[in-house]
Motif scaffolding. Structure first.
Motif, PDB file in Angstrom:
ATOM      1  N   ALA A 227      23.355 -34.555  18.131  1.00 13.93           N
ATOM      2  CA  ALA A 227      22.881 -36.007  18.204  1.00 13.93           C
ATOM      3  C   ALA A 227      22.165 -36.526  16.876  1.00 13.93           C
ATOM      4  CB  ALA A 227      22.128 -36.278  19.460  1.00 13.93           C
ATOM      5  N   ASN A 228      20.958 -35.663  16.569  1.00 15.82           N
ATOM      6  CA  ASN A 228      20.299 -36.223  15.470  1.00 15.82           C
ATOM      7  C   ASN A 228      19.723 -34.988  14.846  1.00 15.82           C
ATOM      8  OD1 ASN A 228      20.025 -38.878  15.741  1.00 15.82           O
ATOM      9  ND2 ASN A 228      19.446 -38.402  17.932  1.00 15.82           N
ATOM     10  N   ALA A 229      19.188 -35.179  13.549  1.00 15.44           N
ATOM     11  CA  ALA A 229      18.684 -34.100  12.796  1.00 15.44           C
ATOM     12  C   ALA A 229      17.490 -34.430  12.016  1.00 15.44           C
ATOM     13  CB  ALA A 229      19.948 -33.328  11.798  1.00 15.44           C
ATOM     14  N   THR A 230      16.809 -33.341  11.369  1.00 19.19           N
ATOM     15  CA  THR A 230      15.575 -33.610  10.597  1.00 19.19           C
ATOM     16  C   THR A 230      15.546 -32.143   9.738  1.00 19.19           C
ATOM     17  OG1 THR A 230      13.482 -34.465  10.210  1.00 19.19           O
ATOM     18  CG2 THR A 230      13.645 -32.973  12.039  1.00 19.19           C
ATOM     19  N   SER A 231      14.681 -32.197   8.696  1.00 14.23           N
ATOM     20  CA  SER A 231      14.175 -30.875   8.218  1.00 14.23           C
ATOM     21  C   SER A 231      12.726 -30.726   8.552  1.00 14.23           C
ATOM     22  CB  SER A 231      14.534 -31.011   6.588  1.00 14.23           C
ATOM     23  OG  SER A 231      13.532 -32.137   6.345  1.00 14.23           O
TER      24      SER A 231
END
Length: 338
Positions: A227-231
């Motif tokens: 669905a969603n991603a970040t670092s």
């Protein structure tokens, strides 16, 4: 980069690396080792029930929120709302009312900030909106196709273009590179500082991108419904798997799945606190936001708070540790101090 290994009770086998020859142009070939079903559909957030527990902290009155992000350089919170389509610009140290309202030609799908600038993607208009912070001065950048996310990379902007299944590099308003291959849909792009990764929601996979060479690299399945991603602070990409209910962690260079941690309740939105190494995820099926410490071999839950209804968006103020949650149902923007 600190390399982490998941505990054996949550370890899972990878479905496979890319089999490039097996992928048809339409993306419907069942011999493709990354494909889950014959006719893939991008995941959507779980529909939230009515709020039965008072949301924690303060709730600011805002229309339905589609995306949000904080900028530490200018101490700014940018909130994308749908009606009317606009960006609300807040002073993080005085959140009572927005300091500026920036009209948009259509609702923004994603929002990122970096070094005094917010970048909003507007796929229905084929535009990126760039907002100078904290003043709110707006410039727009046309993009061929449906831009779904843009991140600043020095003087360049890296853009995911959904319908064209591409990642483009823009410099001074012009396209300098178009990177294609292997994608069914380019839905988000993350710059970890150690490499760029594009998220494909339709294929529920992540792919490494060599921006300098202009090539698409290896790909891996990202659960059953990425669905969603970040670092995070370790150069990894954290991904929410909204179908299977899990938080995934991938290292880059090479791309390897390091952790898969079960998170029931409709996991969807994600943000990262770099000062405290906390991954904050929203649970739209339960109207909650949960903070996980991700420094160890597996995530450890540290906080859990009730939220506004349909908490699709989340961001973090790194300096204070406050968590900002946006309601896609128009029930406000929530400010929580853990």
């Amino acid at each position: 980069m600190r390399r982490l290994t998941a505990a054996s009770r949550i370890a899972i086998p990878l479905v496979g690396a890319l089999a490039l020859s097996a992928c048809s142009a339409s993306g419907q070939d069942n011999t493709d080792s990354l494909q889950v079903v014959a006719n893939p559909v991008a995941v959507k957030p779980a529909v939230s029930p009515a709020v039965t527990t008072k949301p924690s902290g303060q709730v600011l009155a805002t229309p339905a929120v589609s995306a949000m992000a904080t900028d530490e350089k200018t101490r700014t919170l940018a909130v994308a709302v749908t009606q009317p389509p606009s960006i609300l610009v807040y002073d993080l140290d005085s959140l009572s009312t927005p300091r500026a309202t920036v009209p948009l030609p259509a609702p923004a799908e994603s929002l990122t900030t970096s070094g005094g600038q917010a970048i909003a993607s507007i796929p229905t208009k084929g535009e990126l909106a760039k907002i100078a912070l904290p003043g709110g001065q707006l410039t727009t950048q046309p993009v061929a196709g449906q831009p779904t996310a843009g991140v600043a990379d020095g003087p360049d902007t890296i853009v995911a273009v959904r319908d064209r299944k591409a990642v483009e590099v823009l410099a001074h308003g012009a396209v300098t590179k178009t990177i294609t291959g292997q994608l069914y849909s380019a839905d988000d792009v993350v710059d970890t500082g150690q490499g760029v990764v594009v998220l494909d929601r339709l294929r529920t996979a992540v792919f490494s991108v060599d921006v300098n060479a202009g090539t698409m690299g290896e790909g891996l399945r990202a659960g059953d419904g990425a669905a969603n991603a970040t670092s995070d602070s370790y150069g990894r990409v954290l991904v929410t798997d909204a179908r299977a209910g899990a938080l995934l962690a991938f290292s880059v260079g090479p791309l390897i799945l390091r952790q898969r941690y079960p998170v029931p309740g409709g996991i969807y939105g994600i943000a990262y606190d770099h000062q405290r190494n906390l991954a904050w995820v929203t649970l739209t099926g339960q109207n909650q936001v949960v903070g996980f410490d991700v420094r160890g071999g597996e995530p450890t839950e540290k906080y859990r708070f009730p939220t506004v209804r349909q908490p699709n968006s989340v961001s973090v103020d790194d300096r204070s540790g406050r968590v900002l949650v946006g309601s896609a149902a128009g029930e406000g923007t929530q400010v929580i101090q853990p």
